[in-house]
Design an enzyme around this catalytic site. Structure first.
Site, PDB file in Angstrom:
ATOM      1  N   ASN A   7       8.365  52.910 -15.060  1.00 22.01           N
ATOM      2  CA  ASN A   7       6.968  52.963 -15.504  1.00 22.01           C
ATOM      3  C   ASN A   7       6.473  54.367 -15.164  1.00 22.01           C
ATOM      4  O   ASN A   7       6.138  54.664 -14.024  1.00 22.01           O
ATOM      5  CB  ASN A   7       6.159  51.893 -14.759  1.00 22.01           C
ATOM      6  CG  ASN A   7       4.707  51.878 -15.181  1.00 22.01           C
ATOM      7  OD1 ASN A   7       4.260  52.738 -15.947  1.00 22.01           O
ATOM      8  ND2 ASN A   7       3.965  50.923 -14.680  1.00 22.01           N
ATOM      9  N   ARG A  90       8.427  51.127 -19.718  1.00 19.35           N
ATOM     10  CA  ARG A  90       7.110  50.644 -20.128  1.00 19.35           C
ATOM     11  C   ARG A  90       6.465  51.733 -20.991  1.00 19.35           C
ATOM     12  O   ARG A  90       6.348  52.887 -20.579  1.00 19.35           O
ATOM     13  CB  ARG A  90       6.248  50.400 -18.899  1.00 19.35           C
ATOM     14  CG  ARG A  90       4.849  50.024 -19.287  1.00 19.35           C
ATOM     15  CD  ARG A  90       3.926  50.017 -18.096  1.00 19.35           C
ATOM     16  NE  ARG A  90       2.603  49.639 -18.549  1.00 19.35           N
ATOM     17  CZ  ARG A  90       1.484  50.050 -17.964  1.00 19.35           C
ATOM     18  NH1 ARG A  90       1.533  50.849 -16.926  1.00 19.35           N
ATOM     19  NH2 ARG A  90       0.317  49.659 -18.427  1.00 19.35           N
ATOM     20  N   HIS A 179      -1.943  45.343 -21.403  1.00 20.51           N
ATOM     21  CA  HIS A 179      -1.398  44.376 -20.422  1.00 20.51           C
ATOM     22  C   HIS A 179      -0.578  43.290 -21.113  1.00 20.51           C
ATOM     23  O   HIS A 179      -0.421  42.186 -20.574  1.00 20.51           O
ATOM     24  CB  HIS A 179      -2.526  43.648 -19.640  1.00 20.51           C
ATOM     25  CG  HIS A 179      -3.355  44.517 -18.755  1.00 20.51           C
ATOM     26  ND1 HIS A 179      -4.716  44.362 -18.638  1.00 20.51           N
ATOM     27  CD2 HIS A 179      -3.029  45.518 -17.921  1.00 20.51           C
ATOM     28  CE1 HIS A 179      -5.200  45.235 -17.783  1.00 20.51           C
ATOM     29  NE2 HIS A 179      -4.191  45.959 -17.335  1.00 20.51           N
TER      30      HIS A 179
END
Ligand code: ADP
Length: 411
Positions: A7, A90, A179
């Site tokens: 990430n 991500r 999200h």
């Protein structure tokens, strides 16, 4: 297969190495202050956290440090780089192009770059991580997992704004939602825990962290979510404003004699519960403490935050045409009995009854917090975005080996 989950932000890089078989995190860590000075933390499974100050001039060096830590003879968890079967990245914004996780190749990188104007702070930083990993591990397959992908099932009536339609057509201005990896993970888990078929269940997922969003999940699909074109819309957040009348921007600009960019800075960094509490704190641990001591600033912020969550839940029950379960997740949702109580107590009109004892004891664990006879079930389910990324990465790499022509996850 061991999967490295990355990430990557503009000055930080979080990572986890996950065993796809046991779904355990073998190690996790964080490189911070990349390009400034640099510090790194590394925690092997069953081991102590190791923290050190180390020069990290760029992301390529950060990835090297990640690999060095993972393979370190003393505290490392693998003996060589060969053990990493795949890397899952991500990626914040997938626009309309990416509706599912995707194996990364040059075309995918090009397309992620092309939608970077929708997430100028995030996508370029995410891609730096992709490039640094490809350089360090040229033969390892990489997968992009998008925050927006789960929400791509929203119908037009939910994702369109009441703007001239041409702005959607020309510029892609619409609700995307964020999200998504968390909403997807938690909603699947909720269906499992409630012993219901994911394709039949009606849920409202409350991801309440520093960034906060709600989604309505119906028949296995997201049908609406509170974040919009950017993660600024929707709920009141730690420092982000959430929903406001757009005219407020021009009014503040005039009254405060500043530029739109300054107002945007206020809406992103000085608003939310932080601004509402008169800069008391953006952290719910402090705000809860203030609330318990009847501090006016903290109380105002906590109550207003909870009221907005309540309002969204009500509207999403209507959008879902009913409800089987409500789930609380992320930092506040998982750890704040107070916030859950202030919200759930006002949902009695839906036949929801809070089990106060279960609610008070549920901190960071999976737990049903509604009473046995509550008509709608309420759950606390800790999110695990890294595991969700690792699962998609594994599925795609495994699937791609057997079906070389396919490069997206099939549910
Ligand atoms: P993000 O990923 O958006 O940064 P998190 O999901 O990590 O956010 O949530 C962070 C927030 O969770 C903190 O700002 C804090 O308000 C809240 N939080 C964490 N632990 C607790 C706790 N024990 N009680 C209440 N709130 C908590």
């Amino acid at each position: 297969m061991k999967i490295l989950v990355i990430n990557c932000g503009s000055s930080s890089l979080k990572f986890q190495l996950i065993d796809s078989k046991t779904e355990e995190a073998l190690a996790k860590g964080l490189c911070e202050r990349i390009g400034i000075d640099g510090s790194m933390s590394f925690t092997p499974k069953d081991g102590e956290k190791i923290k050190r100050e180390v020069a990290i001039p760029d992301h390529t060096r950060a990835i090297q440090l990640v690999i060095e830590s993972l393979t370190d003879p003393t505290h490392g968890v693998i003996s060589s780089l060969e053990e990493i079967g795949a890397v899952g990245h991500r990626i914040v914004h997938g626009g309309e192009r990416f509706t599912k996780s995707t194996l990364i190749d040059d075309d995918v990188i090009h397309d992620i770059e092309a939608i970077s104007d929708l997430a100028p702070l995030h996508n370029p930083a995410n891609l730096i991580g992709v490039r640094a990993c490809r350089e360090a591990m040229p033969s390892v397959p990489m997968v992009a997992v998008f925050d927006t992908a789960f929400h791509q099932t929203m119908p037009e009536e939910a994702y369109l704004y009441g703007l001239p339609y041409e702005y959607y057509v020309k510029h892609g201005i619409r609700r995307y939602g964020f999200h998504g990896t968390s909403h997807s993970y938690v909603s699947h888990r909720a269906a499992e825990l409630m012993r219901r078929n994911y394709e039949d269940v009606k849920l409202v997922i409350c991801h309440l962290g520093n960034g906060a969003s709600i989604s309505a999940v119906r028949r296995g699909q997201c049908i609406d979510t509170s974040m919009g074109l950017t993660p600024l819309e929707g709920l009141i957040m730690g420092t982000r404003v959430g929903d406001i009348d757009p005219s407020v921007i021009d009014v503040i600009r005039q009254k405060e004699h500043c530029h739109v960019a300054d107002v945007m800075e206020v809406l992103n960094k000085k608003s939310g519960v932080y601004g509402l509490s008169n800069y008391y704190s953006s952290d719910f641990r402090d705000l809860e403490e203030g609330y318990e001591k009847s501090n006016e600033d903290a109380t105002r912020a906590v109550k207003t935050f909870c009221y907005h969550v309540l309002k969204y839940i009500g509207s999403y029950v209507a959008a879902n045409n009913g409800i089987h379960g409500i789930v609380f997740t992320a930092g506040i949702g998982e750890n704040s009995p107070l916030v859950r109580r202030l919200i759930v107590r006002r949902l009695g009109f839906l036949g929801i009854q809070l089990d106060e004892e279960a609610n008070n004891s549920a901190r960071g664990v999976e737990k049903e917090i509604s009473t046995l006879d509550s008509l709608v079930k309420v759950w606390v389910i800790p999110t695990n975005e890294e595991l969700a990324i690792a699962r998609d990465t594994y599925k795609l790499c495994h699937f791609a080996e057997e079906n070389p022509a396919t490069s997206t996850v099939t549910e």
